[in-house]
Design a protein around this motif. Structure first.
Motif: not given
Length: 366
Positions: A186-193
Motif C-alpha cells: 500500500k505504501i509503495t503504491q501510494t508513493v508511486e501515485r
C-alpha cells in the motif's frame, strides 16, 4: 548247646587273631599310606614343605609338586628318597587340613557376625515396577502395565497439544507477515501515485517544454542483436549521469589495491637492500606477514565481488601471497641488475671523457 559252644569258641579265636595282627603298609590309589602315621606338628609340616604359615593354597600345591618330583622313588633322580617323599606327603596332608580348618573357622565367624547385622526386608516392592501397585507380584505387574498405558496416553495428548500450539503460532506469524507485506504494498503504491501526480502536475505547468530531446525517440546505442535495446538505453542513461554499478566500482578498487600492495612491498624490499643480515631478515619477515594479511583481506573482497558480478566470465580469482612475494623479489632483483648496468655504462662514459678531454677539463665540467 554244642553248636552254641562251638560258635563262642570260633568268635574267641577270631578276636585273638585280630588282636595279634600288626599294622602293615598298603597302597590306595596313588598314595602310599601306612597304619603307623607319623606324628608331626603343623609347624614341622610347613618347614618340610619349605613354606610359612598363612601362605596361599597355590603356594602349597606348587611346593608339594616340586618336592614330590625331587624325592619320588620312581623319578630316577639323584635326590630320590622314599622316606623323604612319605614325609613330604604327610606334611602336605597336614597343611591342607590346617588350611581347611582355618577356612571353616573364618566362615563360621562371618556367619556369626552376619546374624547380628540388620537384614533388609525381603519384599521391597519399590525396587521393581517403578514402585507402582500393591499386592502380589502378578497383581502389581498388571497395575504397572495399566500405569504405562495411561502415561503413554498422557504423553500423546501433550505432544498433540504442543503441536497445535506451534501451528497456531506459525499461523499467527504468517498473518503478521501478510499484514506487514500488505502495508508495504500500500505504501509503495501510494508513493508511486504521488510521484505520478507530481510528474503530471509538472507537465501541466510546462516544466518539460524546454528539454532538448522533447518529442524525439531514444537512440539505439547498441548494435548487438543479443542485448535488449531498452536495457542498454537505461544503462547508457545511468552511465551518462555518473552512475556506475557496484560490481564495476568494486572491481576497480580491487585492481588498484593489488597494484598498491605490489609497489609497496617492492619499495620495502628496496629499502632493506642487500645482503640480508639477521636484522634485515627479521624486518623482511614482518613486512611479509603484513603483506599476507592484506592479501587475505583483499581475497575476502574478491569473494564479495564474485557474489554480485552479473557475468560469470567477469569473476576474479584469489591472489596468492606467496607468489606475490616471489614476484616482488624478482622485481627487486631486476631493478638491481638494471641499476648495475646503468652504473657501469656511466663509468665507461666518464672514462672515455677523461681520455678524450683530459682529466682537468672533465673536472672543470663536473
Amino acid at each position: 548247646t554244642l553248636a552254641n559252644n562251638a560258635g563262642h569258641r570260633l568268635m574267641g579265636h577270631q578276636a585273638m587273631i585280630l588282636r595279634n595282627l600288626k599294622p602293615f603298609p598298603y597302597i590306595c590309589g596313588n598314595r602310599l599310606l601306612s597304619g603307623n602315621k607319623p606324628k608331626s606338628t603343623i609347624k614341622d609340616s610347613y618347614k618340610i614343605l619349605e613354606l610359612e604359615e598363612g601362605c596361599s593354597l597355590a603356594d602349597i600345591r606348587n611346593s608339594y609338586r616340586s618336592l614330590a618330583k625331587r624325592y619320588h622313588p620312581d623319578s630316577s633322580s639323584a635326590t630320590a628318597d622314599a622316606e623323604a617323599f612319605m614325609k613330604v606327603q604327610e606334611a602336605y596332608r597336614v597343611v591342607l587340613n590346617d588350611v581347611a580348618t582355618k577356612k571353616k573357622t573364618n566362615e563360621n565367624s562371618e556367619e556369626e557376625e552376619d546374624q547380628f547385622k540388620p537384614q533388609a526386608p525381603q519384599h521391597r516392592h519399590y525396587l521393581s515396577f517403578e514402585g507402582v501397585g500393591f499386592g502380589t507380584p502378578s497383581q502389581r505387574e498388571k497395575q504397572y502395565m495399566q500405569f504405562r498405558v495411561d502415561r503413554a496416553t498422557e504423553q500423546v495428548l501433550e505432544y498433540r497439544k504442543q503441536r497445535l500450539e506451534s501451528q497456531g503460532a506459525v499461523t499467527d506469524l504468517m498473518k503478521a507477515k501478510d499484514v506487514k507485506q500488505s502495508k508495504k504494498v500500500k505504501i509503495t503504491q501510494t508513493v508511486e501515485r504521488l510521484v505520478e501526480d507530481i510528474i503530471q502536475e509538472s507537465m501541466a505547468k510546462g516544466d518539460f517544454d524546454n528539454l532538448s530531446g522533447k518529442g524525439k525517440p531514444l537512440q539505439k546505442f547498441s548494435d548487438c542483436p543479443h542485448i535488449d535495446p531498452m536495457t542498454h538505453n537505461l544503462n547508457r542513461i545511468l552511465i551518462d549521469n555518473g552512475y556506475q554499478p557496484e560490481w564495476i566500482l568494486m572491481q576497480k578498487e580491487i585492481r588498484e589495491t593489488i597494484e598498491r600492495l605490489r609497489k609497496s612491498i617492492v619499495a620495502s624490499r628496496s629499502k632493506l637492500g642487500g645482503p640480508m643480515t639477521p636484522d634485515r631478515q627479521k624486518q623482511w619477515n614482518r613486512i611479509c606477514e603484513q603483506f599476507i594479511d592484506d592479501i587475505r583481506k583483499l581475497n575476502k573482497r574478491i569473494d564479495n565481488f564474485n557474489l554480485i558480478v552479473p557475468i560469470l566470465s567477469r569473476q576474479m580469482v584469489h591472489f596468492s601471497a606467496d607468489k606475490e612475494i616471489v614476484r616482488a623479489q624478482k622485481t627487486y632483483e631486476a631493478l638491481m641488475e638494471n641499476r648495475e648496468v646503468s652504473d657501469s655504462d656511466t663509468k665507461e662514459g666518464e672514462e672515455e671523457n677523461v681520455k678524450k678531454f683530459g682529466w682537468k677539463s672533465f673536472l672543470f665540467k663536473w
